[in-house]
Design an enzyme around this catalytic site. Structure first.
Site, PDB file in Angstrom:
ATOM      1  N   LYS A 211      51.393  41.190  36.018  1.00 11.48           N
ATOM      2  CA  LYS A 211      50.540  40.452  36.954  1.00 11.48           C
ATOM      3  C   LYS A 211      51.074  40.681  38.354  1.00 11.48           C
ATOM      4  O   LYS A 211      52.236  40.397  38.645  1.00 11.48           O
ATOM      5  CB  LYS A 211      50.564  38.973  36.603  1.00 11.48           C
ATOM      6  CG  LYS A 211      49.759  38.115  37.548  1.00 11.48           C
ATOM      7  CD  LYS A 211      49.699  36.689  37.064  1.00 11.48           C
ATOM      8  CE  LYS A 211      48.951  35.814  38.039  1.00 11.48           C
ATOM      9  NZ  LYS A 211      48.916  34.418  37.569  1.00 11.48           N
ATOM     10  N   LYS A 264      46.673  42.555  35.309  1.00 11.33           N
ATOM     11  CA  LYS A 264      45.877  41.730  36.216  1.00 11.33           C
ATOM     12  C   LYS A 264      46.303  41.979  37.652  1.00 11.33           C
ATOM     13  O   LYS A 264      47.513  41.980  37.903  1.00 11.33           O
ATOM     14  CB  LYS A 264      46.117  40.274  35.837  1.00 11.33           C
ATOM     15  CG  LYS A 264      45.453  39.271  36.720  1.00 11.33           C
ATOM     16  CD  LYS A 264      45.807  37.903  36.250  1.00 11.33           C
ATOM     17  CE  LYS A 264      45.271  36.924  37.267  1.00 11.33           C
ATOM     18  NZ  LYS A 264      45.713  35.598  36.996  1.00 11.33           N
TER      19      LYS A 264
HETATM   20  C1  PBG Z   1      47.861  31.322  37.444  1.00 10.90           C
HETATM   21  C2  PBG Z   1      46.672  32.171  37.456  1.00 10.90           C
HETATM   22  C3  PBG Z   1      46.033  32.721  38.569  1.00 10.90           C
HETATM   23  C4  PBG Z   1      44.946  33.429  38.086  1.00 10.90           C
HETATM   24  C5  PBG Z   1      44.932  33.288  36.710  1.00 10.90           C
HETATM   25  N1  PBG Z   1      46.024  32.523  36.339  1.00 10.90           N
HETATM   26  C6  PBG Z   1      46.260  32.555  40.002  1.00 10.90           C
HETATM   27  C7  PBG Z   1      47.496  32.935  40.667  1.00 10.90           C
HETATM   28  O1  PBG Z   1      48.386  33.597  40.141  1.00 10.90           O
HETATM   29  O2  PBG Z   1      47.581  32.524  41.825  1.00 10.90           O
HETATM   30  C8  PBG Z   1      43.988  34.199  38.937  1.00 10.90           C
HETATM   31  C9  PBG Z   1      42.706  34.522  38.308  1.00 10.90           C
HETATM   32  C10 PBG Z   1      41.662  34.970  39.237  1.00 10.90           C
HETATM   33  O3  PBG Z   1      41.893  35.233  40.433  1.00 10.90           O
HETATM   34  O4  PBG Z   1      40.530  35.080  38.763  1.00 10.90           O
HETATM   35  N2  PBG Z   1      47.706  30.210  36.639  1.00 10.90           N
END
Ligand code: PBG
Length: 340
Positions: A211, A264
């Site tokens: 991520k 992601k």
């Molecule tokens: C954290 C999380 C995030 C997203 C999914 N899980 C946000 C982040 O890391 O700030 C982002 C998903 C998206 O942008 O659609 N719980």
């Protein structure tokens, strides 16, 4: 000198002349079975609160989930992933590990309404903490304070304990899959140990293995009301410039017992997705994030892009690059478009 044997001619266009021919040679076919629907759940009753930066996406109160879950299942989509918006945020994100917390309530409501729909629980603390970071923060006076680490540093191991605890609470509520998204070191092992120790060895872990610290999460942070109150997430999420590190992160999660690996965001990281697909033998997920969704909608609203065509093209590209499943806010629309 001319040869008596004609040179072969290379004519790939032969295979593109008619729709039937193109269909016959198509390598990647999207299906509703590829999609996972992200759902935002909140306290209250009788509400579907629209999210302005994500047209067609809502925060649902728990009583609204039964209909939504049945509609999703009827489209042939196998799974949803839940994000909770608590009524009260605190230093340790306690709503996330309370049996009466927003996500456990939502899990029970969905499982009652659509027992075969898989419920994946996003496992992170950023929505639940008052500071908006993904775990316990190093601050003087707090239980876990460590003077050797900077103030504001996210404390890894105390956070692992809470992730394990919250995962068990979500499993008790009926979650089929736990999806840790906080990029803590050891998160998969901690959650696996927590689940196994509580008799939930059948509950899977879908790790947000790779991520990135991405600007494309902007609209999500409105939707989940979870922007960090200070700093950013670069201490724990990955640097967009790195790919070798992605393979290292994934290898660690495989060793810790992950059942699914996720990349992601999706479209800006297709190289990473493809590398994971070829390097590991686990199912691979890709998350087409809020900013990817929002920018297609914004361009379409201006008349600059055809929404359906570009959304399906993006999803096809993500699948072609190696995704076995795609978390996408287009899931229901795309499932409908594919049935047209
Ligand atoms: C954290 C999380 C995030 C997203 C999914 N899980 C946000 C982040 O890391 O700030 C982002 C998903 C998206 O942008 O659609 N719980």
């Amino acid at each position: 000198m001319t040869s008596s044997v004609p040179l072969p001619t290379f004519r790939p266009r032969r295979m593109r002349i008619t729709p039937a021919m193109r269909r016959m040679v198509r390598e990647t076919q999207l299906s509703p079975a590829d999609f996972i629907v992200p759902l935002f759940v909140r306290y209250g009753a009788g509400q579907r609160v629209p999210i302005s930066s994500m047209p067609g996406v809502y925060q649902f109160t728990v009583d609204q989930l039964a209909d939504e879950a049945r509609a999703i299942a009827a489209l042939g989509i196998p799974a949803v992933i839940l994000f909770g918006i608590p009524a009260v945020k605190d230093a340790t994100g306690s709503d996330n590990y309370s049996a009466e917390g927003i996500v456990p309530q939502a899990i029970r409501a969905i499982k009652d309404a659509a027992p075969d729909l898989l419920v994946i629980s996003d496992m992170c603390f950023c929505e639940y903490t008052d500071h908006g970071h993904c775990g316990i923060i190093n601050l003087p006076g707090h239980d876990h304070y460590r003077a050797a680490l900077p103030e504001g540093y996210l404390l890894n191991d105390p956070t692992l304990e809470l992730l394990g605890r919250a995962s068990v609470v979500h499993a008790e509520a009926g979650a089929d899959v736990i999806a840790p998204s906080g990029m803590m070191d050891g998160m998969v092992a901690a959650i696996r140990a927590g689940l196994d120790g509580a008799g939930f060895d059948h509950v899977a872990v879908m790790s947000y293995a790779v991520k990135y610290a991405s600007g494309f999460y902007g609209p999500f942070r409105d939707a989940a009301e979870s922007p960090p109150q200070f700093g950013d997430r670069s201490q724990y999420q990955m640097d967009p410039a790195n790919s070798r590190e992605a393979l290292k992160e994934a290898a660690i999660d495989v060793a810790e017992g992950a059942d699914v690996l996720m990349v992601k965001p999706a479209l800006p990281y297709l190289d990473i997705l493809s590398a994971l697909r070829t390097s590991f033998n686990l199912p691979t997920a890709a998350y087409q994030v809020s900013g990817e969704y929002a920018m297609l909608h914004a361009a379409a609203a201006n008349g600059w892009l055809d929404l359906q065509r570009c959304a399906l093209e993006s999803l096809t590209a993500i699948k072609r690059a190696g995704a076995d499943m795609i978390l996408t806010y287009f899931a229901q629309d795309a499932a409908r478009w594919l049935q047209e």
